[in-house]
Write an enzyme that holds these catalytic residues in place. Structure first.
Site, mmCIF file in Angstrom:
data_model
loop_
_atom_site.group_PDB
_atom_site.id
_atom_site.type_symbol
_atom_site.label_atom_id
_atom_site.label_comp_id
_atom_site.label_asym_id
_atom_site.label_seq_id
_atom_site.Cartn_x
_atom_site.Cartn_y
_atom_site.Cartn_z
ATOM 1 N N SER A 134 -40.488 -34.318 7.734
ATOM 2 C CA SER A 134 -40.478 -35.152 8.913
ATOM 3 C C SER A 134 -40.929 -33.690 10.371
ATOM 4 C CB SER A 134 -38.641 -35.436 9.819
ATOM 5 O OG SER A 134 -38.127 -34.664 10.944
ATOM 6 N N HIS A 140 -43.521 -23.091 14.219
ATOM 7 C CA HIS A 140 -42.124 -24.637 14.517
ATOM 8 C C HIS A 140 -40.795 -23.598 13.933
ATOM 9 C CE1 HIS A 140 -39.972 -28.552 14.640
ATOM 10 N NE2 HIS A 140 -39.725 -27.920 14.193
ATOM 11 N N LYS A 178 -45.194 -34.061 12.136
ATOM 12 C CA LYS A 178 -45.659 -33.711 13.267
ATOM 13 C C LYS A 178 -45.851 -32.845 13.189
ATOM 14 C CE LYS A 178 -41.347 -34.177 13.161
ATOM 15 N NZ LYS A 178 -40.223 -33.982 14.362
ATOM 16 N N ARG A 194 -31.869 -41.954 10.814
ATOM 17 C CA ARG A 194 -31.232 -41.280 10.684
ATOM 18 C C ARG A 194 -29.856 -40.176 10.832
ATOM 19 N NH1 ARG A 194 -34.977 -36.260 9.633
ATOM 20 N NH2 ARG A 194 -33.646 -35.573 8.161
ATOM 21 N N ASP A 239 -41.468 -41.227 12.523
ATOM 22 C CA ASP A 239 -40.289 -40.307 12.573
ATOM 23 C C ASP A 239 -39.336 -41.271 13.825
ATOM 24 O OD1 ASP A 239 -39.582 -37.779 11.935
ATOM 25 O OD2 ASP A 239 -39.461 -37.678 14.054
HETATM 26 N N1 URA Z 1 -36.580 -31.634 13.041
HETATM 27 C C1 URA Z 1 -37.253 -32.327 12.737
HETATM 28 O O1 URA Z 1 -38.506 -32.507 13.898
HETATM 29 N N2 URA Z 1 -36.784 -33.088 11.666
HETATM 30 C C2 URA Z 1 -35.663 -33.524 11.013
HETATM 31 O O2 URA Z 1 -35.464 -33.752 10.138
HETATM 32 C C3 URA Z 1 -34.786 -31.714 11.037
HETATM 33 C C4 URA Z 1 -35.357 -31.205 12.390
#
Ligand code: URA
Length: 424
Positions: free
Chosen positions: A183, A82, A187, A168, A161
Protein backbone atom coordinates in the site's frame (compact mmCIF):
# COMPACT_ATOMS: atom_id res chain seq x y z
CA UNK A 1 -8.87 -17.69 -13.85
CA UNK A 2 -11.15 -18.12 -10.84
CA UNK A 3 -11.00 -15.93 -7.72
CA UNK A 4 -12.30 -18.74 -5.48
CA UNK A 5 -9.29 -20.91 -6.44
CA UNK A 6 -6.95 -17.98 -5.69
CA UNK A 7 -8.54 -17.47 -2.25
CA UNK A 8 -8.33 -21.22 -1.52
CA UNK A 9 -4.68 -21.29 -2.61
CA UNK A 10 -3.71 -18.51 -0.21
CA UNK A 11 -5.89 -20.02 2.50
CA UNK A 12 -3.80 -23.22 2.08
CA UNK A 13 -0.65 -21.13 2.53
CA UNK A 14 0.56 -21.58 -1.05
CA UNK A 15 2.49 -19.01 -3.07
CA UNK A 16 0.41 -17.00 -5.58
CA UNK A 17 1.90 -16.21 -8.99
CA UNK A 18 1.93 -12.85 -10.81
CA UNK A 19 -1.08 -13.65 -13.00
CA UNK A 20 -3.22 -14.62 -10.01
CA UNK A 21 -2.29 -11.51 -8.04
CA UNK A 22 -2.84 -9.20 -11.01
CA UNK A 23 -6.17 -10.85 -11.74
CA UNK A 24 -7.35 -10.33 -8.14
CA UNK A 25 -6.32 -6.65 -8.04
CA UNK A 26 -7.69 -5.75 -11.48
CA UNK A 27 -10.86 -7.76 -10.96
CA UNK A 28 -11.57 -5.95 -7.71
CA UNK A 29 -10.94 -2.50 -9.20
CA UNK A 30 -13.22 -3.33 -12.15
CA UNK A 31 -15.97 -4.65 -9.87
CA UNK A 32 -15.81 -8.26 -11.18
CA UNK A 33 -14.58 -9.47 -7.79
CA UNK A 34 -16.89 -8.67 -4.88
CA UNK A 35 -16.03 -7.04 -1.53
CA UNK A 36 -16.67 -10.39 0.18
CA UNK A 37 -14.23 -12.21 -2.10
CA UNK A 38 -11.54 -9.56 -1.76
CA UNK A 39 -12.01 -9.47 2.02
CA UNK A 40 -11.51 -13.27 2.14
CA UNK A 41 -8.32 -12.99 0.13
CA UNK A 42 -7.04 -10.14 2.32
CA UNK A 43 -7.77 -12.16 5.46
CA UNK A 44 -5.91 -15.16 3.98
CA UNK A 45 -2.95 -12.84 3.25
CA UNK A 46 -3.12 -11.47 6.80
CA UNK A 47 -2.97 -14.99 8.24
CA UNK A 48 -0.48 -16.65 5.86
CA UNK A 49 1.41 -13.56 4.65
CA UNK A 50 3.19 -13.26 1.30
CA UNK A 51 6.81 -13.72 0.33
CA UNK A 52 8.89 -10.93 -1.25
CA UNK A 53 8.05 -11.91 -4.85
CA UNK A 54 4.31 -12.07 -4.16
CA UNK A 55 4.47 -8.67 -2.41
CA UNK A 56 6.37 -7.27 -5.39
CA UNK A 57 3.66 -8.50 -7.83
CA UNK A 58 0.95 -7.10 -5.56
CA UNK A 59 2.70 -3.70 -5.47
CA UNK A 60 3.21 -3.77 -9.26
CA UNK A 61 -0.45 -4.57 -9.93
CA UNK A 62 -1.51 -1.77 -7.62
CA UNK A 63 0.79 0.78 -9.30
CA UNK A 64 -0.49 -0.27 -12.73
CA UNK A 65 -4.09 0.31 -11.64
CA UNK A 66 -3.58 4.07 -12.10
CA UNK A 67 -1.29 6.92 -13.20
CA UNK A 68 2.42 7.28 -12.48
CA UNK A 69 3.61 10.88 -12.15
CA UNK A 70 6.47 11.76 -14.49
CA UNK A 71 8.89 14.09 -12.71
CA UNK A 72 11.65 13.71 -15.30
CA UNK A 73 11.23 17.31 -16.52
CA UNK A 74 12.39 18.52 -13.07
CA UNK A 75 16.17 18.67 -12.87
CA UNK A 76 18.11 16.92 -10.12
CA UNK A 77 17.32 13.97 -7.91
CA UNK A 78 13.85 14.08 -6.34
CA UNK A 79 13.58 12.53 -2.88
CA UNK A 80 10.32 11.55 -1.21
CA UNK A 81 9.63 10.80 2.45
CA UNK A 82 6.96 8.70 4.10
CA UNK A 83 6.10 7.98 7.70
CA UNK A 84 4.08 4.92 8.63
CA UNK A 85 2.14 7.24 10.92
CA UNK A 86 2.10 8.13 14.55
CA UNK A 87 0.57 10.42 17.14
CA UNK A 88 1.65 14.05 16.81
CA UNK A 89 3.88 13.23 13.84
CA UNK A 90 4.50 16.60 12.18
CA UNK A 91 7.96 15.75 10.81
CA UNK A 92 7.04 16.30 7.14
CA UNK A 93 6.16 19.95 7.87
CA UNK A 94 9.69 20.50 9.20
CA UNK A 95 11.77 18.09 7.10
CA UNK A 96 10.42 19.10 3.67
CA UNK A 97 11.45 22.80 3.97
CA UNK A 98 14.85 21.92 5.48
CA UNK A 99 15.60 19.58 2.57
CA UNK A 100 14.24 21.93 -0.09
CA UNK A 101 16.17 24.91 1.30
CA UNK A 102 19.35 22.81 0.88
CA UNK A 103 18.63 22.52 -2.85
CA UNK A 104 16.98 19.09 -3.02
CA UNK A 105 13.53 19.19 -4.62
CA UNK A 106 10.72 17.75 -2.50
CA UNK A 107 7.71 16.65 -4.55
CA UNK A 108 5.38 15.15 -2.02
CA UNK A 109 1.89 13.68 -2.09
CA UNK A 110 0.42 13.30 1.38
CA UNK A 111 -2.65 11.72 2.87
CA UNK A 112 -5.42 12.57 5.30
CA UNK A 113 -5.80 11.02 8.72
CA UNK A 114 -8.21 8.23 9.47
CA UNK A 115 -8.65 7.09 13.05
CA UNK A 116 -6.30 8.34 15.76
CA UNK A 117 -3.23 9.10 13.61
CA UNK A 118 -3.27 12.41 11.75
CA UNK A 119 -2.53 13.17 8.11
CA UNK A 120 -0.26 15.92 6.77
CA UNK A 121 -2.93 17.30 4.42
CA UNK A 122 -5.40 17.79 7.29
CA UNK A 123 -2.69 19.59 9.26
CA UNK A 124 -1.87 21.92 6.35
CA UNK A 125 -5.55 22.66 5.77
CA UNK A 126 -5.75 24.18 9.26
CA UNK A 127 -3.95 27.12 7.60
CA UNK A 128 -6.61 29.40 6.12
CA UNK A 129 -6.74 29.23 2.33
CA UNK A 130 -4.23 26.37 1.93
CA UNK A 131 -4.88 24.58 -1.36
CA UNK A 132 -4.02 20.90 -1.32
CA UNK A 133 -5.75 19.59 -4.45
CA UNK A 134 -3.36 20.44 -7.26
CA UNK A 135 -3.38 19.20 -10.85
CA UNK A 136 -0.32 17.30 -12.07
CA UNK A 137 0.72 20.42 -14.06
CA UNK A 138 0.42 22.67 -11.00
CA UNK A 139 2.33 20.12 -8.93
CA UNK A 140 5.26 19.97 -11.36
CA UNK A 141 5.28 23.75 -11.98
CA UNK A 142 5.53 24.40 -8.24
CA UNK A 143 8.49 22.04 -7.77
CA UNK A 144 10.26 23.71 -10.69
CA UNK A 145 9.62 27.20 -9.32
CA UNK A 146 10.18 26.83 -5.58
CA UNK A 147 11.56 23.30 -5.08
CA UNK A 148 8.82 22.13 -2.74
CA UNK A 149 5.23 20.98 -3.00
CA UNK A 150 2.91 18.95 -0.79
CA UNK A 151 -0.44 18.05 -2.29
CA UNK A 152 -3.23 15.60 -1.73
CA UNK A 153 -2.95 12.35 -3.58
CA UNK A 154 -5.33 12.40 -6.58
CA UNK A 155 -7.91 9.69 -7.21
CA UNK A 156 -5.95 8.55 -10.28
CA UNK A 157 -2.86 7.52 -8.29
CA UNK A 158 -3.12 3.85 -7.23
CA UNK A 159 -6.94 3.62 -7.27
CA UNK A 160 -6.55 -0.05 -6.26
CA UNK A 161 -5.08 1.04 -2.92
CA UNK A 162 -7.92 3.44 -2.27
CA UNK A 163 -10.48 0.67 -2.72
CA UNK A 164 -8.51 -2.06 -0.96
CA UNK A 165 -7.49 0.23 1.94
CA UNK A 166 -11.13 1.18 2.59
CA UNK A 167 -12.06 -2.52 2.67
CA UNK A 168 -9.10 -3.39 4.94
CA UNK A 169 -10.18 -0.68 7.33
CA UNK A 170 -13.57 -2.34 7.93
CA UNK A 171 -12.56 -6.01 7.77
CA UNK A 172 -9.78 -6.19 10.36
CA UNK A 173 -7.10 -6.62 7.69
CA UNK A 174 -5.01 -3.49 8.27
CA UNK A 175 -2.11 -5.04 10.17
CA UNK A 176 -0.29 -7.18 7.63
CA UNK A 177 3.27 -6.61 6.42
CA UNK A 178 2.72 -7.39 2.70
CA UNK A 179 -0.51 -5.34 2.69
CA UNK A 180 1.01 -2.31 4.43
CA UNK A 181 4.26 -2.49 2.42
CA UNK A 182 2.47 -2.75 -0.95
CA UNK A 183 0.00 0.00 0.00
CA UNK A 184 2.73 2.48 0.98
CA UNK A 185 5.29 1.61 -1.69
CA UNK A 186 2.78 1.56 -4.57
CA UNK A 187 1.88 5.18 -3.74
CA UNK A 188 5.51 6.23 -3.29
CA UNK A 189 6.58 4.72 -6.60
CA UNK A 190 3.58 6.12 -8.48
CA UNK A 191 4.40 9.59 -7.07
CA UNK A 192 7.51 9.57 -9.23
CA UNK A 193 10.44 10.46 -6.92
CA UNK A 194 13.87 8.94 -7.63
CA UNK A 195 14.72 8.04 -4.05
CA UNK A 196 12.65 7.32 -0.97
CA UNK A 197 13.21 7.63 2.76
CA UNK A 198 10.86 5.78 5.08
CA UNK A 199 10.24 6.61 8.72
CA UNK A 200 8.92 3.34 10.13
CA UNK A 201 7.39 3.99 13.52
CA UNK A 202 7.53 1.36 16.23
CA UNK A 203 6.06 1.33 19.74
CA UNK A 204 2.75 1.67 21.52
CA UNK A 205 1.44 4.56 19.37
CA UNK A 206 2.45 3.08 16.01
CA UNK A 207 0.46 1.01 13.55
CA UNK A 208 2.94 -1.81 14.19
CA UNK A 209 3.82 -1.90 17.88
CA UNK A 210 6.28 -4.81 17.92
CA UNK A 211 9.92 -4.04 17.04
CA UNK A 212 10.61 -7.30 15.12
CA UNK A 213 7.50 -6.76 13.01
CA UNK A 214 8.50 -3.14 12.34
CA UNK A 215 11.91 -4.42 11.23
CA UNK A 216 10.29 -6.89 8.84
CA UNK A 217 8.05 -4.16 7.44
CA UNK A 218 11.07 -1.88 6.89
CA UNK A 219 13.01 -4.70 5.18
CA UNK A 220 10.08 -5.50 2.92
CA UNK A 221 9.66 -1.86 1.85
CA UNK A 222 13.40 -1.44 1.19
CA UNK A 223 13.28 -4.64 -0.89
CA UNK A 224 10.34 -3.23 -2.91
CA UNK A 225 12.15 0.06 -3.46
CA UNK A 226 15.13 -1.83 -4.88
CA UNK A 227 12.94 -3.97 -7.16
CA UNK A 228 11.50 -0.76 -8.64
CA UNK A 229 15.00 0.77 -8.99
CA UNK A 230 14.46 3.43 -6.35
CA UNK A 231 17.14 3.81 -3.72
CA UNK A 232 15.23 3.37 -0.45
CA UNK A 233 16.37 3.79 3.15
CA UNK A 234 14.20 3.03 6.19
CA UNK A 235 14.74 4.45 9.66
CA UNK A 236 12.98 2.62 12.48
CA UNK A 237 12.02 5.33 14.96
CA UNK A 238 10.32 5.41 18.31
CA UNK A 239 6.60 5.95 18.78
CA UNK A 240 6.25 5.17 22.48
CA UNK A 241 5.51 8.79 23.27
CA UNK A 242 3.98 11.56 21.16
CA UNK A 243 6.40 13.28 18.84
CA UNK A 244 6.89 16.81 20.17
CA UNK A 245 4.34 18.46 22.43
CA UNK A 246 1.17 18.85 20.41
CA UNK A 247 -1.57 16.58 19.08
CA UNK A 248 -4.19 18.17 16.79
CA UNK A 249 -3.98 19.73 13.35
CA UNK A 250 -3.53 23.49 13.95
CA UNK A 251 -1.52 22.94 17.13
CA UNK A 252 0.88 20.71 15.20
CA UNK A 253 1.34 23.29 12.43
CA UNK A 254 2.12 25.91 15.08
CA UNK A 255 4.61 23.55 16.71
CA UNK A 256 6.26 22.90 13.34
CA UNK A 257 6.68 26.66 12.85
CA UNK A 258 8.05 27.06 16.39
CA UNK A 259 10.49 24.23 15.69
CA UNK A 260 11.65 25.84 12.44
CA UNK A 261 12.11 29.06 14.44
CA UNK A 262 14.54 27.11 16.64
CA UNK A 263 12.35 26.82 19.74
CA UNK A 264 11.03 23.29 19.30
CA UNK A 265 11.12 20.13 21.32
CA UNK A 266 14.65 18.58 21.24
CA UNK A 267 13.55 15.05 20.35
CA UNK A 268 11.39 16.28 17.47
CA UNK A 269 14.12 18.63 16.22
CA UNK A 270 16.75 15.87 16.33
CA UNK A 271 14.54 13.44 14.44
CA UNK A 272 13.83 16.06 11.75
CA UNK A 273 17.53 16.86 11.33
CA UNK A 274 18.33 13.13 11.08
CA UNK A 275 15.67 12.45 8.42
CA UNK A 276 16.62 15.63 6.51
CA UNK A 277 20.28 14.60 6.53
CA UNK A 278 19.51 11.27 4.89
CA UNK A 279 17.33 12.98 2.28
CA UNK A 280 19.97 15.61 1.48
CA UNK A 281 22.70 12.95 1.34
CA UNK A 282 20.59 10.91 -1.11
CA UNK A 283 19.52 13.94 -3.15
CA UNK A 284 23.00 15.42 -3.56
CA UNK A 285 25.06 12.21 -3.43
CA UNK A 286 27.12 13.58 -0.56
CA UNK A 287 28.22 12.02 2.72
CA UNK A 288 25.76 11.87 5.58
CA UNK A 289 28.10 14.05 7.65
CA UNK A 290 28.22 16.79 4.99
CA UNK A 291 24.44 16.54 4.56
CA UNK A 292 23.91 16.92 8.30
CA UNK A 293 26.02 20.10 8.33
CA UNK A 294 23.89 21.52 5.54
CA UNK A 295 20.65 20.56 7.30
CA UNK A 296 21.79 22.18 10.54
CA UNK A 297 22.88 25.34 8.73
CA UNK A 298 19.52 25.63 6.90
CA UNK A 299 17.79 25.18 10.20
CA UNK A 300 19.89 27.63 12.23
CA UNK A 301 20.00 30.34 9.54
CA UNK A 302 16.14 30.18 9.21
CA UNK A 303 16.47 29.35 5.52
CA UNK A 304 14.18 26.37 6.23
CA UNK A 305 11.64 28.56 8.04
CA UNK A 306 11.56 30.97 5.10
CA UNK A 307 11.13 28.05 2.70
CA UNK A 308 8.14 26.83 4.74
CA UNK A 309 6.56 30.30 4.53
CA UNK A 310 7.22 30.47 0.77
CA UNK A 311 5.65 27.03 0.28
CA UNK A 312 2.52 27.84 2.30
CA UNK A 313 2.06 31.16 0.47
CA UNK A 314 2.53 29.51 -2.93
CA UNK A 315 -0.30 27.10 -2.08
CA UNK A 316 -2.48 30.08 -1.08
CA UNK A 317 -2.21 29.59 2.70
CA UNK A 318 -2.17 32.53 5.12
CA UNK A 319 0.39 31.61 7.77
CA UNK A 320 -0.90 34.35 10.06
CA UNK A 321 -4.33 32.81 10.02
CA UNK A 322 -4.20 29.32 11.49
CA UNK A 323 -7.42 27.94 12.98
CA UNK A 324 -7.85 28.10 16.77
CA UNK A 325 -10.10 26.43 19.31
CA UNK A 326 -12.43 28.70 21.29
CA UNK A 327 -11.49 27.50 24.78
CA UNK A 328 -8.62 25.99 26.72
CA UNK A 329 -7.90 24.70 30.23
CA UNK A 330 -5.20 22.77 32.07
CA UNK A 331 -5.32 19.23 33.42
CA UNK A 332 -3.39 18.93 36.69
CA UNK A 333 -1.62 15.95 38.25
CA UNK A 334 -3.22 14.25 41.18
CA UNK A 335 -0.10 12.26 42.03
CA UNK A 336 3.69 12.46 42.29
CA UNK A 337 6.48 10.56 40.57
CA UNK A 338 8.55 10.20 37.43
CA UNK A 339 6.80 9.75 34.11
CA UNK A 340 7.70 6.30 32.81
CA UNK A 341 5.39 6.17 29.79
CA UNK A 342 2.73 8.20 28.00
CA UNK A 343 -0.28 6.49 26.46
CA UNK A 344 -0.37 8.53 23.28
CA UNK A 345 -3.14 6.45 21.72
CA UNK A 346 -5.40 7.37 24.64
CA UNK A 347 -4.52 11.08 24.23
CA UNK A 348 -5.06 10.85 20.48
CA UNK A 349 -8.46 9.24 21.02
CA UNK A 350 -9.44 12.12 23.32
CA UNK A 351 -8.44 14.53 20.51
CA UNK A 352 -10.47 12.45 18.08
CA UNK A 353 -13.47 12.75 20.40
CA UNK A 354 -13.09 16.56 20.36
CA UNK A 355 -13.17 16.44 16.54
CA UNK A 356 -9.49 16.56 15.52
CA UNK A 357 -9.90 13.61 13.13
CA UNK A 358 -12.40 11.41 11.39
CA UNK A 359 -14.08 8.37 12.83
CA UNK A 360 -15.94 7.96 9.53
CA UNK A 361 -14.53 8.93 6.14
CA UNK A 362 -16.89 11.90 5.64
CA UNK A 363 -16.65 13.44 9.14
CA UNK A 364 -15.87 17.17 9.24
CA UNK A 365 -12.66 18.05 11.09
CA UNK A 366 -12.42 20.62 13.84
CA UNK A 367 -8.92 21.92 13.09
CA UNK A 368 -8.26 23.97 16.21
CA UNK A 369 -8.87 21.34 18.90
CA UNK A 370 -6.14 19.24 20.47
CA UNK A 371 -3.83 18.70 23.40
CA UNK A 372 -0.48 20.22 24.31
CA UNK A 373 1.58 17.93 26.50
CA UNK A 374 3.49 19.71 29.24
CA UNK A 375 5.35 16.74 30.77
CA UNK A 376 7.50 14.14 29.06
CA UNK A 377 9.02 10.74 29.86
CA UNK A 378 11.67 11.16 32.58
CA UNK A 379 10.09 14.35 34.03
CA UNK A 380 9.22 14.49 37.73
CA UNK A 381 5.61 15.43 38.42
CA UNK A 382 4.36 17.00 41.66
CA UNK A 383 0.71 17.14 42.74
CA UNK A 384 -0.93 20.12 41.03
CA UNK A 385 1.56 20.33 38.15
CA UNK A 386 0.05 20.92 34.72
CA UNK A 387 0.20 17.71 32.69
CA UNK A 388 -1.50 19.00 29.57
CA UNK A 389 -3.50 21.89 28.14
CA UNK A 390 -6.72 21.02 26.35
CA UNK A 391 -7.94 23.13 23.42
CA UNK A 392 -11.63 22.52 22.72
CA UNK A 393 -14.73 23.99 21.12
CA UNK A 394 -17.90 22.27 22.27
CA UNK A 395 -16.85 18.77 23.40
CA UNK A 396 -14.45 18.50 26.34
CA UNK A 397 -12.16 15.55 26.98
CA UNK A 398 -12.43 13.14 29.89
CA UNK A 399 -9.81 14.60 32.28
CA UNK A 400 -9.37 11.26 34.04
CA UNK A 401 -8.30 9.68 30.73
CA UNK A 402 -5.76 12.45 30.18
CA UNK A 403 -4.40 12.05 33.72
CA UNK A 404 -4.05 8.30 33.47
CA UNK A 405 -2.26 8.61 30.11
CA UNK A 406 0.78 9.74 32.08
CA UNK A 407 2.10 6.53 33.62
CA UNK A 408 4.26 7.00 36.72
CA UNK A 409 7.11 5.22 38.42
CA UNK A 410 9.16 5.85 41.58
CA UNK A 411 12.43 5.90 39.68
CA UNK A 412 13.58 8.00 36.77
CA UNK A 413 13.54 6.28 33.42
CA UNK A 414 15.77 7.41 30.56
CA UNK A 415 13.01 6.92 28.02
CA UNK A 416 13.26 5.36 24.58
CA UNK A 417 15.91 5.83 21.86
CA UNK A 418 14.88 8.10 18.98
CA UNK A 419 16.20 5.96 16.10
CA UNK A 420 16.55 2.21 16.65
CA UNK A 421 18.16 1.13 13.42
CA UNK A 422 18.54 1.95 9.73
CA UNK A 423 17.80 -0.46 6.90
CA UNK A 424 19.36 0.13 3.49
N1 URA B 1 -0.33 3.76 5.38
C1 URA B 1 -0.71 3.37 4.15
O1 URA B 1 -0.69 4.15 3.21
N2 URA B 1 -1.15 2.11 3.99
C2 URA B 1 -1.19 1.21 4.99
O2 URA B 1 -1.57 0.08 4.77
C3 URA B 1 -0.79 1.63 6.26
C4 URA B 1 -0.35 2.92 6.44
Amino acid sequence: MNIVNIIEKKKDNKVLNEDEITYAVNGYVMGIISDAQMASLLMAICINSMNEEETYYLTKAMIESGDVIDLSSISGIKVDKHSTGGVGDKTTLIVAPIVSSCGVSVAKLSGRGLGHTGGTIDKLESIKGFKSNLSEEEFIKQVKEIGIVDAEQTKDIVPADKKIYALRDVTGTTRSIPLIASSIMSKKIAAGADKIILDVKTGSGALITDFEESLNLAKMMVFLGKRFNKETIALITDMNEPLGCSIGNALEVKEAIKTLEGHGDKRLTNLCITISSYMISMGKNISLQEAQMQAEEAFKSKKALNKFKEFVKYQHGDINNIKEAKNSYDVHANYEGYIRDIDETCLANECLYMGSGRVNKDDVINYGVGIIIKKHIGDYVKKGDVLATIYYDDKKVNDKNVEKSFILSDTKDNGFPLVYTIIR
